[in-house]
Design an enzyme around this catalytic site. Structure first.
Site, PDB file in Angstrom:
ATOM      1  N   VAL A  67       0.850  -1.191   0.000  1.00  0.00           N
ATOM      2  CA  VAL A  67       0.000   0.000   0.000  1.00  0.00           C
ATOM      3  C   VAL A  67       0.887   1.243   0.000  1.00  0.00           C
ATOM      4  O   VAL A  67       1.862   1.317   0.756  1.00  0.00           O
ATOM      5  CB  VAL A  67      -0.900   0.017   1.263  1.00  0.00           C
ATOM      6  CG1 VAL A  67      -1.773   1.258   1.293  1.00  0.00           C
ATOM      7  CG2 VAL A  67      -1.739  -1.248   1.344  1.00  0.00           C
ATOM      8  N   CYS A  68       0.539   2.213  -0.849  1.00  0.00           N
ATOM      9  CA  CYS A  68       1.206   3.515  -0.827  1.00  0.00           C
ATOM     10  C   CYS A  68       0.115   4.582  -0.789  1.00  0.00           C
ATOM     11  O   CYS A  68      -0.998   4.305  -0.355  1.00  0.00           O
ATOM     12  CB  CYS A  68       2.138   3.668  -2.041  1.00  0.00           C
ATOM     13  SG  CYS A  68       1.280   3.750  -3.626  1.00  0.00           S
ATOM     14  N   TYR A  69       0.410   5.775  -1.234  1.00  0.00           N
ATOM     15  CA  TYR A  69      -0.572   6.859  -1.191  1.00  0.00           C
ATOM     16  C   TYR A  69      -1.692   6.665  -2.218  1.00  0.00           C
ATOM     17  O   TYR A  69      -2.867   6.728  -1.898  1.00  0.00           O
ATOM     18  CB  TYR A  69       0.103   8.216  -1.446  1.00  0.00           C
ATOM     19  CG  TYR A  69       1.081   8.604  -0.383  1.00  0.00           C
ATOM     20  CD1 TYR A  69       0.658   9.179   0.804  1.00  0.00           C
ATOM     21  CD2 TYR A  69       2.441   8.375  -0.566  1.00  0.00           C
ATOM     22  CE1 TYR A  69       1.560   9.527   1.793  1.00  0.00           C
ATOM     23  CE2 TYR A  69       3.359   8.726   0.415  1.00  0.00           C
ATOM     24  CZ  TYR A  69       2.917   9.296   1.594  1.00  0.00           C
ATOM     25  OH  TYR A  69       3.812   9.625   2.566  1.00  0.00           O
TER      26      TYR A  69
END
Length: 109
Positions: A67-69
């Site tokens: 997961v990132c932004y």
């Protein structure tokens, strides 16, 4: 050009996996402050310092969701992790921003 070694995962699919309590490794590569301000329950923060522990402790055959932004940086990280021997690596489409929008009740602070 070689195809990516990871797959894309929708927020809906991740929600189903979490609801079913499916075994998975969930890593969040956002900055520490963003992670502290909210993250998907069960996720662990991953940065350069915590990578060795992740590589040592995580089952290679268990699904790993990155997961990132917004779902862009996670693709590079997922590709790298797949290269480290993880066989089922996923990048969360839309990242944490989309997750928080669709599942505000499933954000841990």
């Amino acid at each position: 050009m070689t195809p990516p070694s990871f797959q894309h995962l929708t927020p809906e699919a991740l929600d189903e996996w979490l609801t079913a309590d499916a075994p998975l490794t969930l890593v969040d590569i956002r900055d520490p402050m963003s992670f502290a301000n909210g993250h998907i329950p069960g996720s662990r923060h991953l940065d350069n310092d915590s990578v060795p522990a992740l590589l040592e402790a995580s089952p290679r055959a268990q699904p790993m969701v990155v997961v990132c932004y917004h779902g862009h940086s996670s693709q590079q990280a997922a590709d790298w992790l797949a290269g480290q021997g993880f066989s089922r690596v996923y990048s969360l489409d839309g990242g944490f921003t989309e997750w928080q929008h669709r599942h505000p009740d499933r954000v841990e602070r």
